[in-house]
Design an enzyme around this catalytic site. Sequence first.
Site, PDB file in Angstrom:
ATOM      1  N   LYS A  80       5.915  -0.864   9.257  1.00 23.78           N
ATOM      2  CA  LYS A  80       5.121   0.332   8.974  1.00 23.78           C
ATOM      3  C   LYS A  80       4.758   1.016  10.281  1.00 23.78           C
ATOM      4  O   LYS A  80       4.381   0.355  11.255  1.00 23.78           O
ATOM      5  CB  LYS A  80       3.859  -0.061   8.196  1.00 23.78           C
ATOM      6  CG  LYS A  80       2.998   1.118   7.733  1.00 23.78           C
ATOM      7  CD  LYS A  80       1.802   0.611   6.939  1.00 23.78           C
ATOM      8  CE  LYS A  80       0.914   1.745   6.464  1.00 23.78           C
ATOM      9  NZ  LYS A  80      -0.260   1.243   5.706  1.00 23.78           N
ATOM     10  N   SER A 155      -0.956   3.417   1.191  1.00 25.91           N
ATOM     11  CA  SER A 155      -0.380   4.305   2.205  1.00 25.91           C
ATOM     12  C   SER A 155       0.988   3.854   2.709  1.00 25.91           C
ATOM     13  O   SER A 155       1.732   4.630   3.291  1.00 25.91           O
ATOM     14  CB  SER A 155      -1.341   4.394   3.392  1.00 25.91           C
ATOM     15  OG  SER A 155      -1.477   3.121   4.038  1.00 25.91           O
ATOM     16  N   SER A 179      -3.252  -0.773   0.500  1.00 25.74           N
ATOM     17  CA  SER A 179      -2.054  -0.073   0.982  1.00 25.74           C
ATOM     18  C   SER A 179      -0.798  -0.920   1.089  1.00 25.74           C
ATOM     19  O   SER A 179       0.279  -0.388   1.346  1.00 25.74           O
ATOM     20  CB  SER A 179      -2.346   0.568   2.344  1.00 25.74           C
ATOM     21  OG  SER A 179      -3.250   1.633   2.196  1.00 25.74           O
TER      22      SER A 179
END
Length: 491
Positions: A80, A155, A179
């Site tokens: 990420k 997210s 997330s």
Amino acid sequence: MTDLTSFSAAELAGLVARGESSAVEVTQAHLDRISAVDDRVHAFLHVDTEGALDAARDVDSRRAAGEPLGPLAGVPVAVKDVLTTKGVPTTAGSKILADWRPPYDSTIVRRLRAAGTVMLGKTNMDEFAMGSSTEYSAFGPTHNPWDLSRIPGGSGGGSSAALAAYETPLSIGSDTGGSIRQPGAVTGTVGVKPTYGGTSRYGLVAFSSSLDTPGPCARTVLDAALLHEVIGGHDPLDSTSIPAPVPDVVAAARLGASGDLTGVRLGVVREFAGEGAEPGVLAAFHAAVETLTKLGAEVVEVSCPHFQYALPAYYLIAPSECSSNLARFDGVRFGLRVGDDGIRSLEEVMSATREAGFGPEVKRRVMLGTYALSSGYYDAYYGQAQKVRTLISRDFTTAFEQVDALISPTTPFVAFPVGARTADPYQMYLADLFTIPSNLYGGPGISVPCGLADGLPVGLQVMAPTMADDRMYRVAAALESVVGPFTPPAL
């Protein structure tokens, strides 16, 4: 040979260790897959082709020299874009960091490299991890491989979408309010939020420092456990890191895979019994509860009366901490700089930079957090929210005196269409209704696929006491042994 992208991480590591496939072959297969499908999925913000192949060659050289290899050596992983990677762009999904290349690796990335994993690149995310759909990325939305017209969660939707699209067998996410787990649920993958402090935050671009938790994402529970073991453990560079070994999550996952939960006591949270959840999600959850019972688990109802206040408490605590953390992005030290024409004052340059560099959701939360921390309001808002957080932690403590783990749906709904909720922030915030409590408490949580609703994945969440991450892995693996990993339609 069967397409290498279809193998699990554990299987790929075995192929490389036995010399049945090279790390370069495994890496190239995934790079080819990214080239073939990512223009439609948009899971990646940056693909480090040369860096990945160099790392793969190093693994092959070490194997040829007879050096011992780690349990995930030669296995590709996506990261990420909120964790720093030396010399590789780290944007946090924001325009304000669009051209930033960090001078150092985060602890998570450093441990991945040391273990011989092959970093493919950086995945898309909501800007500064603020969002539940990956639509708030400054670089465009990611699409769900199950239905490209729908969101992949957020997210960290890029990390989970990359798994579901078979672009990578492993990925790293971060979980502040759900997330990792929420994207895992809506993409039919496994997402893990470890115990807070069980994985290092050093090199993680901070959103809410008392909540942020990096963690593993995978297509199977065992793969997630293997990755968890690599990235977890005490880090002296993180003042909140717990000085204790990683719980034996791999052994727990293997034990759970036997399908025997005899002696395990699970609690269904009464306050989560259907509130705001779609009928299809509830049906899949109840079917999963029946499956767990058939596997030998005792399932009882427990009450956590303050869970209903988790969402409002979170949306005071997290914005308050983000308003402080994001003050460093001012155009002075690194990142975007706007209006530096020699005429404007420093304050004007800082203001222009933040106006141009931050997106609407980040601005919304910074303003909310600044207000909550302002003179005269601190005790009424932030202070009260922290008191509620304490009450929620006590609810967890009381519940875990009665049961080994708690279970709930991961999300109230399946993946919704792109653009369906961006006009209503509150509806977007509801995506984390069931995941936020464990962030406020600090304990671990895992989302594992448990069924389908309207042809789309539904996740079951398992929550455990702090530093009892192994308990949730056992339960998740047991359910997976019956339900099995999910395979999306072909892209």
